[in-house]
Design an enzyme around this catalytic site. Structure first.
Site, short mmCIF file in Angstrom:
data_model
loop_
_atom_site.label_atom_id
_atom_site.label_comp_id
_atom_site.label_asym_id
_atom_site.label_seq_id
_atom_site.Cartn_x
_atom_site.Cartn_y
_atom_site.Cartn_z
N GLY A 251 0.97 -1.26 0.42
CA GLY A 251 0.20 0.14 -0.17
C GLY A 251 0.70 1.63 0.34
O GLY A 251 2.17 1.02 0.01
N PHE A 252 0.42 2.62 -0.30
CA PHE A 252 1.22 3.72 -0.15
C PHE A 252 2.15 4.14 2.01
O PHE A 252 2.97 3.89 0.98
CB PHE A 252 -0.50 4.90 0.12
CG PHE A 252 0.21 6.52 0.57
CD1 PHE A 252 1.23 6.31 -0.19
CD2 PHE A 252 -0.23 7.31 1.15
CE1 PHE A 252 1.98 8.09 0.18
CE2 PHE A 252 -0.43 7.86 1.22
CZ PHE A 252 1.31 8.56 0.69
N THR B 85 -5.92 -3.36 -1.82
CA THR B 85 -5.53 -2.52 -2.89
C THR B 85 -4.24 -1.65 -2.20
O THR B 85 -4.00 -0.41 -3.76
CB THR B 85 -6.35 -1.17 -1.65
OG1 THR B 85 -6.76 -1.22 -0.53
CG2 THR B 85 -7.91 -1.58 -1.40
N TYR C 171 -15.02 1.80 8.35
CA TYR C 171 -13.62 1.80 8.43
C TYR C 171 -13.85 2.94 9.43
O TYR C 171 -12.35 2.14 10.41
CB TYR C 171 -13.51 3.08 7.11
CG TYR C 171 -12.14 3.41 7.20
CD1 TYR C 171 -11.05 2.31 7.24
CD2 TYR C 171 -11.58 4.94 8.02
CE1 TYR C 171 -9.77 2.93 7.10
CE2 TYR C 171 -10.56 5.08 7.86
CZ TYR C 171 -8.99 3.68 7.38
OH TYR C 171 -7.89 4.68 7.38
#
Length: 308
Positions: free
Chosen positions: A10-11, A35, A144
């Site tokens: 991920g980022f 993702t 979330y």
């Protein structure tokens, strides 16, 4: 050290992995790629200090002895966690417990990546770690928000009842290279629209605020927290507050775009204000961000241009 990083593709996970390897540690990176993007790790393919495993952390696994665990695994952009609602809840609960069990087994330090969304649409401004939040537990964003809030409770339970050396970082809006161009958050939306000469989409009247932290500053704060004696939640973010309209102005200035603004209705439960109080991080970690929004946008521009 031998370190486990979940959500490594991920980022934030990929930037954290880079930093750890740069310090000389060996990293086992785990990601189910729901993702994450393997392109974020492509430059490490032949690095002997890095091992990648595609796996779902909601299924029990054992990476072998590790000195530290960084749990960065979760969809984080609104379009993704709304699409992966059950998966988001599961990784925050089952996935978090599986990684805490690994830390307990090997006596490893443990850091859980939590979020400013624990504060919801805050009635206290700026947000301190002592604020309990104003979260809609059944709204669209709750998958979330509540996954992260439960994960914090679980992490503290492992610390208090099982003696695990845990750390909780509440991450505020972060941007930089590798932020997915269709991430759905304001910086990536604005920059990509500006580079394509499309109207910049502003939700509501644009007076809602955000505080934007460049990724390198954030990773420094995360590492300092993970090596500290602080176990309670700690805000890590940039306290400089911008309205969405001011952010749009900065993006247009840095990109040189002539894009206009297009106003759309504000999504349900979208926070109207967001600003971290980082007094604790300054005091306990001797940390505060150094990179301004315009400087960070310039540092990110080549990445986003490559995605147009």
């Amino acid at each position: 050290m031998r370190v486990l990083v979940t959500g490594a593709a991920g980022f934030l996970g990929s930037h954290l992995t880079d930093r750890l390897i740069g310090e000389g540690h060996s990293v086992i990176g785990v990601d189910n790629l729901s993702t994450g993007d393997l392109g974020n790790l492509a430059h490490l393919k032949n690095d002997p200090r890095f091992t990648f495993e595609q796996r779902d952390i909601c299924l029990p696994f054992d990476p072998g002895p590790v000195h530290a665990v960084y749990n960065m695994a979760s969809p984080a952009s609104p379009p993704e966690y709304l699409k992966l609602a059950l998966e988001t809840l599961r990784v925050g609960s089952v996935g978090t417990e599986n990684t805490l069990a690994i830390a307990q087994k090997y006596g490893a330090a443990y850091l859980h990546a939590s979020t400013s969304e624990c504060y919801g649409d805050p009635l206290e401004h700026p947000q301190t770690e002592n604020y309990w939040g104003n979260v809609n537990p059944v709204g669209p964003r709750s998958v979330y928000d509540e996954a992260k809030r439960y994960a914090e409770a679980l992490t503290m339970a492992y610390h208090r009842s099982r003696g695990v050396n845990t750390h909780l970082v509440r991450i505020f809006n972060t941007y930089g290279p590798r932020l997915h161009p269709s991430d759905g958050r304001v910086i990536s939306n604005f920059v990509m629209q500006a580079l394509r000469n499309q109207p910049l989409t502003v939700y509501g009247d644009g007076q809602q605020t955000r505080s934007f932290c460049y990724v390198a500053d954030l990773i420094e704060g995360i590492l300092r927290l993970s090596r500290s004696e602080e176990h309670m939640p700690t805000n890590v973010g940039n306290p400089t507050e911008f309205t969405i309209l001011e952010c749009a102005e900065a993006v247009l200035e840095v990109t040189g775009s002539k894009s206009e603004l297009r106003f759309e209705p504000l999504p349900q439960d979208d926070p109207t204000r967001r600003k971290p109080d980082i007094s604790k991080a300054k005091r306990v970690l001797d940390w505060e961000p150094k990179i301004s929004l315009r400087e960070g946008l310039k540092l990110s521009l080549e990445f986003f241009k490559s995605k147009v």
